[in-house]
Scaffold this motif. Structure first.
Motif, PDB file in Angstrom:
ATOM      1  N   ALA A 185      43.588 -26.286  84.722  1.00  0.00           N
ATOM      2  CA  ALA A 185      43.676 -25.767  86.094  1.00  0.00           C
ATOM      3  C   ALA A 185      44.316 -24.381  86.129  1.00  0.00           C
ATOM      4  O   ALA A 185      44.007 -23.570  87.005  1.00  0.00           O
ATOM      5  N   ILE A 186      45.188 -24.092  85.162  1.00  0.00           N
ATOM      6  CA  ILE A 186      45.852 -22.787  85.108  1.00  0.00           C
ATOM      7  C   ILE A 186      44.951 -21.729  84.473  1.00  0.00           C
ATOM      8  O   ILE A 186      44.829 -20.605  84.972  1.00  0.00           O
ATOM      9  N   ASP A 187      44.295 -22.080  83.358  1.00  0.00           N
ATOM     10  CA  ASP A 187      43.611 -21.080  82.535  1.00  0.00           C
ATOM     11  C   ASP A 187      42.117 -20.907  82.806  1.00  0.00           C
ATOM     12  O   ASP A 187      41.564 -19.838  82.535  1.00  0.00           O
ATOM     13  N   THR A 211      40.885 -32.402  95.704  1.00  0.00           N
ATOM     14  CA  THR A 211      41.376 -31.057  96.043  1.00  0.00           C
ATOM     15  C   THR A 211      40.592 -29.984  95.291  1.00  0.00           C
ATOM     16  O   THR A 211      40.296 -28.918  95.844  1.00  0.00           O
ATOM     17  N   SER A 212      40.261 -30.256  94.024  1.00  0.00           N
ATOM     18  CA  SER A 212      39.466 -29.312  93.232  1.00  0.00           C
ATOM     19  C   SER A 212      38.099 -29.098  93.877  1.00  0.00           C
ATOM     20  O   SER A 212      37.587 -27.969  93.914  1.00  0.00           O
ATOM     21  N   THR A 213      37.513 -30.179  94.397  1.00  0.00           N
ATOM     22  CA  THR A 213      36.221 -30.080  95.102  1.00  0.00           C
ATOM     23  C   THR A 213      36.362 -29.208  96.351  1.00  0.00           C
ATOM     24  O   THR A 213      35.518 -28.343  96.614  1.00  0.00           O
ATOM     25  N   ALA A 214      37.437 -29.421  97.097  1.00  0.00           N
ATOM     26  CA  ALA A 214      37.667 -28.626  98.310  1.00  0.00           C
ATOM     27  C   ALA A 214      37.852 -27.147  97.974  1.00  0.00           C
ATOM     28  O   ALA A 214      37.383 -26.264  98.710  1.00  0.00           O
ATOM     29  N   LEU A 215      38.518 -26.855  96.837  1.00  0.00           N
ATOM     30  CA  LEU A 215      38.730 -25.467  96.415  1.00  0.00           C
ATOM     31  C   LEU A 215      37.410 -24.735  96.180  1.00  0.00           C
ATOM     32  O   LEU A 215      37.299 -23.526  96.426  1.00  0.00           O
ATOM     33  N   ALA A 216      36.410 -25.474  95.700  1.00  0.00           N
ATOM     34  CA  ALA A 216      35.102 -24.873  95.411  1.00  0.00           C
ATOM     35  C   ALA A 216      34.418 -24.360  96.674  1.00  0.00           C
ATOM     36  O   ALA A 216      33.545 -23.487  96.604  1.00  0.00           O
ATOM     37  N   PHE A 217      34.802 -24.888  97.823  1.00  0.00           N
ATOM     38  CA  PHE A 217      34.149 -24.506  99.086  1.00  0.00           C
ATOM     39  C   PHE A 217      35.066 -23.657  99.987  1.00  0.00           C
ATOM     40  O   PHE A 217      34.796 -23.483 101.168  1.00  0.00           O
ATOM     41  N   THR A 218      36.151 -23.143  99.391  1.00  0.00           N
ATOM     42  CA  THR A 218      37.096 -22.322 100.160  1.00  0.00           C
ATOM     43  C   THR A 218      36.516 -20.928 100.416  1.00  0.00           C
ATOM     44  O   THR A 218      35.893 -20.338  99.532  1.00  0.00           O
ATOM     45  N   THR A 219      36.725 -20.410 101.616  1.00  0.00           N
ATOM     46  CA  THR A 219      36.214 -19.074 101.970  1.00  0.00           C
ATOM     47  C   THR A 219      37.317 -18.129 102.424  1.00  0.00           C
ATOM     48  O   THR A 219      37.047 -16.999 102.817  1.00  0.00           O
ATOM     49  N   PHE A 261      35.772 -24.884  89.700  1.00  0.00           N
ATOM     50  CA  PHE A 261      36.566 -25.931  90.357  1.00  0.00           C
ATOM     51  C   PHE A 261      35.780 -27.238  90.469  1.00  0.00           C
ATOM     52  O   PHE A 261      36.372 -28.324  90.426  1.00  0.00           O
ATOM     53  N   LEU A 262      34.462 -27.147  90.567  1.00  0.00           N
ATOM     54  CA  LEU A 262      33.638 -28.371  90.552  1.00  0.00           C
ATOM     55  C   LEU A 262      33.690 -29.035  89.173  1.00  0.00           C
ATOM     56  O   LEU A 262      33.709 -30.263  89.068  1.00  0.00           O
ATOM     57  N   VAL A 263      33.732 -28.205  88.126  1.00  0.00           N
ATOM     58  CA  VAL A 263      33.869 -28.733  86.753  1.00  0.00           C
ATOM     59  C   VAL A 263      35.235 -29.406  86.587  1.00  0.00           C
ATOM     60  O   VAL A 263      35.340 -30.483  85.971  1.00  0.00           O
ATOM     61  N   LEU A 264      36.289 -28.775  87.138  1.00  0.00           N
ATOM     62  CA  LEU A 264      37.632 -29.391  87.110  1.00  0.00           C
ATOM     63  C   LEU A 264      37.630 -30.738  87.827  1.00  0.00           C
ATOM     64  O   LEU A 264      38.235 -31.715  87.341  1.00  0.00           O
ATOM     65  N   ALA A 265      36.943 -30.801  88.978  1.00  0.00           N
ATOM     66  CA  ALA A 265      36.847 -32.058  89.737  1.00  0.00           C
ATOM     67  C   ALA A 265      36.114 -33.116  88.925  1.00  0.00           C
ATOM     68  O   ALA A 265      36.569 -34.269  88.822  1.00  0.00           O
ATOM     69  N   ALA A 266      34.978 -32.733  88.325  1.00  0.00           N
ATOM     70  CA  ALA A 266      34.191 -33.674  87.506  1.00  0.00           C
ATOM     71  C   ALA A 266      35.023 -34.177  86.326  1.00  0.00           C
ATOM     72  O   ALA A 266      34.996 -35.381  85.997  1.00  0.00           O
ATOM     73  N   TYR A 267      35.777 -33.266  85.696  1.00  0.00           N
ATOM     74  CA  TYR A 267      36.634 -33.637  84.570  1.00  0.00           C
ATOM     75  C   TYR A 267      37.637 -34.712  84.987  1.00  0.00           C
ATOM     76  O   TYR A 267      37.812 -35.730  84.302  1.00  0.00           O
ATOM     77  N   SER A 268      38.315 -34.496  86.140  1.00  0.00           N
ATOM     78  CA  SER A 268      39.338 -35.453  86.582  1.00  0.00           C
ATOM     79  C   SER A 268      38.731 -36.810  86.932  1.00  0.00           C
ATOM     80  O   SER A 268      39.328 -37.851  86.647  1.00  0.00           O
ATOM     81  N   PHE A 269      37.520 -36.816  87.508  1.00  0.00           N
ATOM     82  CA  PHE A 269      36.880 -38.091  87.852  1.00  0.00           C
ATOM     83  C   PHE A 269      36.412 -38.845  86.602  1.00  0.00           C
ATOM     84  O   PHE A 269      36.461 -40.072  86.559  1.00  0.00           O
TER      85      PHE A 269
END
Length: 400
Positions: free
Chosen positions: A27-29, A90-98, A168-176
């Motif tokens: 999430a950091i890098d 939250t990672s999923t929500a970040l992907a759609f932030t504007t 961020f979608l990849v981060l979400a998929a990873y966590s799931f």
């Protein structure tokens, strides 16, 4: 193998624990290469996007503080599932932030909930390995180090194929995906519930850990070593890219070499620590750290070429890995009933000390590698000092 089974397969469990801890460096890098693109897309400045990194570290530290005592009350497996679920959402929500302020808020929540998942790991390792906790910690650290090694490259690769939101979608998929493995393979360990609730529970838990004078030297050692590690992370782009003008490709190679030295230190620790114990291994790490730290500072003062600096950093990173693993395991061994809180103390001091590095380097107005080298060497010297005080105190108590 069911999650409730008393037997477990460490060949599955250790990589799983490392995968849980890896959500933090990922999430950091992973989004670092996309910062400029994010700034343009959200119609804001680059510094505003960079602030999101500090917000993540602050959110993670607060999460560790909050969830540490809770892990000791509701169980590790349950808390890991809650943390991974909320981190993924939250990672999923970040992907759609504007908008940048929404981005900041979601990064804080992402970090806070991610801490709920990662805070459970050291307690499980302590339960599995008991007296050889340092061995288990080193195994997990060694596997987990792959994350910061590859995360920027993965982020760049995703950015080359798609938009920044995909990171961020990849981060979400990873966590799931990790959540599924947690459901099937993660064991739970005995918990020692307290009669106290609410704030009283938190104060009691932290009082138990922080008032333990026998653990204080190792808690301080873990903090100082982490300070040294964050000195490296904060300074190395300036040292390699600005000061020595290496290419981005060579920077990646040199950075990977330093991280691999850290991994090698953890590998050596897994082989040697069962035979000689964590305390002696910690001392060996500090001797190595003193020699390599002194060489690094000397090479910097003499303005020697980059490769002298790299040659000194590698064993220093190796020694920091060995020292940190053994200091953390010595702390955890003292708190069977409060491993969650002990982990929270370690994590909060670790990230808190890391947050000090940037301002200190800014005050020092670094124009060479001397400030960075002196800070890293100072971290080793302070660790040696608290260990000497602890050794003398132990010797005095033994003679009474």
């Amino acid at each position: 193998m069911g999650a409730s089974s008393t037997s477990f397969n460490t060949r599955i469990l250790l990589p799983l624990l490392a995968s849980i801890v890896a959500i933090t460096p990922l999430a950091i890098d992973m989004y670092l290469p996309a910062m400029l693109v994010i700034a343009n897309n959200l119609q804001t400045s680059m510094p505003n996007v960079q602030i999101s990194l500090s917000i993540y570290l602050a959110g993670y530290s607060l999460g560790m503080l909050f969830f540490g005592p809770i892990a000791d009350q509701i169980g590790r497996r349950k808390l890991a599932k809650i943390g991974l679920t909320l981190f993924g959402l939250t990672s999923t929500a970040l992907a759609f932030t504007t908008e940048i302020h929404t981005f900041w808020t979601l990064r804080a929540i992402q970090a806070f909930t991610g801490a709920a998942a990662t805070v459970v790991v050291p307690g499980i390792i302590r339960h599995i390995y008991q007296q050889n906790t340092a061995k288990g910690m080193s195994y997990v650290s060694m596997i987990m180090m792959v994350a910061p090694l590859i995360a920027p490259s993965v982020g760049s690769f995703i950015l080359g194929l798609s938009v920044w939101s995909t990171i961020f979608l990849v981060l979400a998929a990873y966590s799931f995906i990790i959540l599924v493995f947690v459901q099937v393979y993660l064991i739970d360990i005995p918990i020692h519930t307290s009669e106290k609730k609410g704030l009283a529970l938190f104060f009691d838990s932290y009082k138990t850990v922080l008032s333990n004078t026998d653990a204080r030297a190792d808690i301080l050692s873990s903090m100082f070593v982490s300070f040294g590690f964050f000195c490296f992370l904060t300074s190395v782009p300036f040292i390699y890219l600005d000061l020595y003008k290496v290419s981005e490709q060579l920077f990646g190679i040199l950075f990977a070499f330093n991280v691999m030295a850290l991994m090698f230190g953890n590998f050596l620790n897994t082989r040697i620590v069962p035979r000689i114990g964590s305390r002696k291994m910690l001392y060996i790490g500090l001797v190595c750290g003193f020699i390599s730290g002194f060489c690094l500072l000397t090479f910097s003062i003499l303005h020697l070429s980059l490769y002298y600096i790299v040659a000194a950093i590698a064993p220093l990173m190796m020694s920091l890995g060995v020292t940190a693993s053994n200091a953390d395991s010595l702390i955890l061994m003292k708190f069977e009933k409060n491993t969650g809180t002990a982990t929270a103390v370690i994590g909060t001091l670790r990230f808190g000390s890391g947050a000090l590095v940037g301002p200190i380097l800014a005050v020092m107005h670094a124009q060479s590698s001397v400030p960075f080298s002196s800070l890293m060497f100072s971290a080793v010297l302070l660790t040696i000092l608290v260990q000497i005080i602890h050794f003398k105190k132990d010797k005095k108590n033994a003679s009474i």
